[in-house]
Design a protein around this motif. Sequence first.
Motif, PDB file in Angstrom:
ATOM      1  N   SER A 182       1.444   2.482  -8.982  1.00  0.00           N
ATOM      2  CA  SER A 182       0.433   1.499  -9.375  1.00  0.00           C
ATOM      3  C   SER A 182       1.116   0.247  -9.937  1.00  0.00           C
ATOM      4  CB  SER A 182      -0.503   2.127 -10.418  1.00  0.00           C
ATOM      5  OG  SER A 182      -1.304   1.160 -11.012  1.00  0.00           O
ATOM      6  N   ASN A 217      -5.910   0.266  -9.448  1.00  0.00           N
ATOM      7  CA  ASN A 217      -5.599   0.142  -8.015  1.00  0.00           C
ATOM      8  C   ASN A 217      -5.230   1.492  -7.389  1.00  0.00           C
ATOM      9  OD1 ASN A 217      -3.191   0.493  -9.293  1.00  0.00           O
ATOM     10  ND2 ASN A 217      -2.074  -1.091  -8.168  1.00  0.00           N
ATOM     11  N   ARG A 224       0.868  -1.192   0.000  1.00  0.00           N
ATOM     12  CA  ARG A 224       0.000   0.000   0.000  1.00  0.00           C
ATOM     13  C   ARG A 224       0.897   1.231   0.000  1.00  0.00           C
ATOM     14  NH1 ARG A 224      -1.816  -1.862   5.489  1.00  0.00           N
ATOM     15  NH2 ARG A 224       0.351  -2.451   5.230  1.00  0.00           N
ATOM     16  N   GLY A 258      -1.980  -4.658  -4.903  1.00  0.00           N
ATOM     17  CA  GLY A 258      -1.590  -3.511  -4.090  1.00  0.00           C
ATOM     18  C   GLY A 258      -2.576  -2.377  -4.213  1.00  0.00           C
ATOM     19  N   HIS A 259      -2.294  -1.286  -3.485  1.00  0.00           N
ATOM     20  CA  HIS A 259      -3.186  -0.142  -3.575  1.00  0.00           C
ATOM     21  C   HIS A 259      -2.397   1.156  -3.421  1.00  0.00           C
ATOM     22  CE1 HIS A 259      -7.074   1.703  -3.859  1.00  0.00           C
ATOM     23  NE2 HIS A 259      -6.635   2.593  -2.985  1.00  0.00           N
ATOM     24  N   THR A 288       3.216  -1.656  -7.086  1.00  0.00           N
ATOM     25  CA  THR A 288       2.490  -2.384  -6.043  1.00  0.00           C
ATOM     26  C   THR A 288       1.646  -3.529  -6.625  1.00  0.00           C
ATOM     27  OG1 THR A 288       0.662  -0.808  -6.156  1.00  0.00           O
ATOM     28  CG2 THR A 288       2.336  -0.385  -4.485  1.00  0.00           C
ATOM     29  N   PHE A 320       0.390   2.578   5.656  1.00  0.00           N
ATOM     30  CA  PHE A 320       1.021   2.444   4.342  1.00  0.00           C
ATOM     31  C   PHE A 320       2.428   1.840   4.460  1.00  0.00           C
ATOM     32  CE2 PHE A 320      -2.104   5.796   4.017  1.00  0.00           C
ATOM     33  CZ  PHE A 320      -2.784   5.452   2.855  1.00  0.00           C
ATOM     34  N   ASP A 321       2.772   1.034   3.458  1.00  0.00           N
ATOM     35  CA  ASP A 321       4.132   0.487   3.404  1.00  0.00           C
ATOM     36  C   ASP A 321       5.116   1.532   2.897  1.00  0.00           C
ATOM     37  OD1 ASP A 321       3.492  -2.415   3.952  1.00  0.00           O
ATOM     38  OD2 ASP A 321       2.155  -1.990   2.263  1.00  0.00           O
ATOM     39  N   THR A 360      -2.839   5.388  -2.919  1.00  0.00           N
ATOM     40  CA  THR A 360      -3.692   6.542  -2.642  1.00  0.00           C
ATOM     41  C   THR A 360      -2.932   7.791  -3.063  1.00  0.00           C
ATOM     42  OG1 THR A 360      -4.614   5.410  -0.717  1.00  0.00           O
ATOM     43  CG2 THR A 360      -4.985   7.783  -0.858  1.00  0.00           C
TER      44      THR A 360
END
Length: 275
Positions: free
Chosen positions: A68, A101, A52, A75-76, A71, A119-120, A78
Amino acid sequence: MTHDSGRTEPPAPDYRLGASERERQRLLAQGDLLRPAARALLDRIPLADGARALDVGCGPLGITDLLSAATGPRGHVTGLDADPQMIAWARESAASRHLSNVSLVHGILPSPEIPQAAFDFVHCRLLLINNTDPRQILRAMAGAARPGGWIAAQEFDWSTWQCDPPHPAWDELKSLIVPVFGGDVHIGARLPTLLRSVGATDIGVTAHVYYWRPGDLYQRLLLHFAGLFHDRITAQGTHPDTLHSLTETLRRHLDRPDTTVRESLLVQAWGRTAR
Ligand SMILES: C[S@@+](CC[C@H](N)C(=O)[O-])C[C@H]1O[C@@H](n2cnc3c(N)ncnc32)[C@H](O)[C@@H]1O
């Protein structure tokens, strides 16, 4: 903005480059120029498939497309921006690139819309240079990253921004723009210290430099900024005729076939939050 919970968002940042169609095109073109550097940065961050990621101050695209891909479908990503127009454009960019995503959120960091420790990887590019409290933003970025997650910033340091052959009009115009730009134009140089000050460890840093020639998009960027900041510069006491004469002198110099511009240094720094 006040939420039902009674929480109050910080005031909208004073992003002085605006949200005009021209600024959208400038940011997208700039993103193309800086894409290889952004890819190289992501190669350094161990982002697992399914990770993320958050791109703070994503503008009309930012690096949401690269995140995008990095990940993957599980994945996601934002993208967050303080300006609703930027978010509308970012949604268009995501739709036209089929970035399924990616979600785009309107909000100002620190923002109640952004969950803590979620978040990662939390990233910003050319966000801190436009803000008066970069440490507060970095602290919020660190708070949004999970324990042991990564945060990274890509910011310019204007100290290397120079034309060759040198010209006094360049130095004078640059010195008139620096105090009205709205942030620390040398912030790139401070990134490792700033990251350390918000508790990041395992800090890495690198930089990229660019050279332009007449006809290149960024050969005249200083002149573009002089136009954008015209009223602020004259409000500081420079007569409009003086400003006009400076910009015209510099325009002729930058358009000479033998004039090159060395761009600001693009500094990339990254680190991990405490586990
Ligand atoms: C120079 S643009 C960079 C856009 C994008 N990161 C890129 O590299 O193309 C800076 C963006 O940050 C946004 N911004 C400034 N302060 C912010 C904050 N505190 N929270 C969220 N967005 C912010 C502005 O609205 C603007 O769209």
